[in-house]
Scaffold this active site. Structure first.
Site, PDB file in Angstrom:
ATOM      1  N   ARG A  64       0.964  -1.189  -0.166  1.00  0.00           N
ATOM      2  CA  ARG A  64      -0.145   0.015   0.039  1.00  0.00           C
ATOM      3  C   ARG A  64       0.822   1.320   0.008  1.00  0.00           C
ATOM      4  NH1 ARG A  64      -4.807  -0.817  -2.281  1.00  0.00           N
ATOM      5  NH2 ARG A  64      -6.298  -2.310  -0.924  1.00  0.00           N
ATOM      6  N   ALA A  76     -10.838  -7.023  -1.648  1.00  0.00           N
ATOM      7  CA  ALA A  76     -11.379  -5.502  -2.011  1.00  0.00           C
ATOM      8  C   ALA A  76     -11.246  -5.046  -3.024  1.00  0.00           C
ATOM      9  CB  ALA A  76     -11.205  -4.718  -0.691  1.00  0.00           C
ATOM     10  N   GLU A  92     -14.120  -9.177  -7.359  1.00  0.00           N
ATOM     11  CA  GLU A  92     -12.833  -9.142  -6.733  1.00  0.00           C
ATOM     12  C   GLU A  92     -12.526 -10.182  -5.862  1.00  0.00           C
ATOM     13  OE1 GLU A  92     -10.886  -6.619  -6.946  1.00  0.00           O
ATOM     14  OE2 GLU A  92     -11.662  -5.140  -7.991  1.00  0.00           O
ATOM     15  N   GLU A  96      -9.034 -12.123  -6.708  1.00  0.00           N
ATOM     16  CA  GLU A  96      -7.908 -11.796  -5.859  1.00  0.00           C
ATOM     17  C   GLU A  96      -7.655 -13.163  -4.826  1.00  0.00           C
ATOM     18  OE1 GLU A  96      -7.805  -7.009  -4.784  1.00  0.00           O
ATOM     19  OE2 GLU A  96      -8.464  -8.501  -3.080  1.00  0.00           O
ATOM     20  N   GLU A 142      -1.364  -4.898 -10.028  1.00  0.00           N
ATOM     21  CA  GLU A 142      -1.783  -5.397  -8.666  1.00  0.00           C
ATOM     22  C   GLU A 142      -0.937  -6.496  -8.449  1.00  0.00           C
ATOM     23  OE1 GLU A 142      -6.079  -3.780  -7.545  1.00  0.00           O
ATOM     24  OE2 GLU A 142      -5.746  -5.886  -7.420  1.00  0.00           O
TER      25      GLU A 142
END
Lengths: 180, 180
Positions: A64, A76, A92, A96, A142
């Protein structure tokens, strides 16, 4: 409710980016004085409290940038324009974690930073997960690592500040209440 | 933890305001590609779960410009530069509610929007409140109304979306767990 309403008489968009927009609104306060409000516009987000058959919470660890550290969170992601929150939550979860679910149950929704941002998080729960045969692709930029932790392990991770965000702290409380 | 670290090779401050700052960082991703990150810098905040002798949660209703509605929240506020979170929590409790307390207990801290902001909320609890003889002044541009609600009332307010933010939803869960 419009109690203490602050009426905008001028609005300036300072920045419009990929994810957020920054507006400065000039407002009239309830006492007639004026002030400025710095406002972040955000598309909204979803998060999923997902329990495996072993009663473990599915999490993802990711870097992050605002905090310059990687933290462990429940799955999320951001809403696409016009996207239904539940559809987004399932997408999601699948992207993920590699799990899917036929029943996501709505838990609650909350604004994360009501003082300066309109970001809302829609929270879902499921304890009915199926592993996917083929893992869908996530976002190009990501990098996430999947983990499964018990509520007790999650509480230790929270004390160590490796779990360190509002929605995941909420998820821990939700599961503790559910387990009682 | 620095797993999946995104290294900044360029940083631009787009806006520096009263409360927030917007930076755009150009970063190198773990796979060597590059991307941009929109980052909101925030001074951090505190919030207080405060229970009266009657077991009611002290709340404040205020207008929240980003959502264009007034919502009911636990007392909270921003940290001044260099301010100790506990000192700030007591100050906000006094300014917003007219109560003081000699024992604020740390509950947890969490980032509110780890995807784009570094805002952290430090959360405290007290069930030992004393009414203040003289109510201190709050901020000039803040209009708040004090309320006291039971946990059951708070849950109804949450369903009605009059309680609608992360820290107050967390507070409800915290009190439900405590009451069991």
């Amino acid at each position: 409710m419009k109690k203490f309403e602050e009426k905008t008489y001028e609005s300036e968009t300072i920045y419009k980016g990929k994810i957020i927009q920054l507006d400065i609104d000039s407002v009239t306060l309830p006492d007639g004085n004026t002030s400025k409000r710095e406002l972040i516009r955000h598309p909204g987000a979803v998060a999923v409290i997902a329990l495996t058959d072993e009663g473990k919470m599915v999490c993802v660890e990711q870097y992050r940038k605002p905090m310059e550290k990687s933290i462990i969170e429940i799955p999320a992601g951001k809403l696409e324009p016009g996207e239904d929150p539940k559809t987004c939550a399932l997408r999601e979860l699948e992207e993920e974690t590699g799990y899917t679910s036929e029943d996501l149950e709505f838990v609650t929704s909350f604004y994360t930073s009501p003082g300066f941002a309109d970001e809302i998080v829609h929270l879902y729960f499921t304890d009915n997960l199926q592993p996917m045969v083929e893992q869908p692709d996530g976002d190009d930029d990501e990098f996430v690592e999947r983990m499964e932790v018990s509520v007790e392990e999650a509480e230790i991770l929270e004390k160590e500040e490796r779990i360190h965000d509002a929605k995941t702290s909420y998820a821990i409380m939700y599961l503790k209440l559910r387990n009682r």
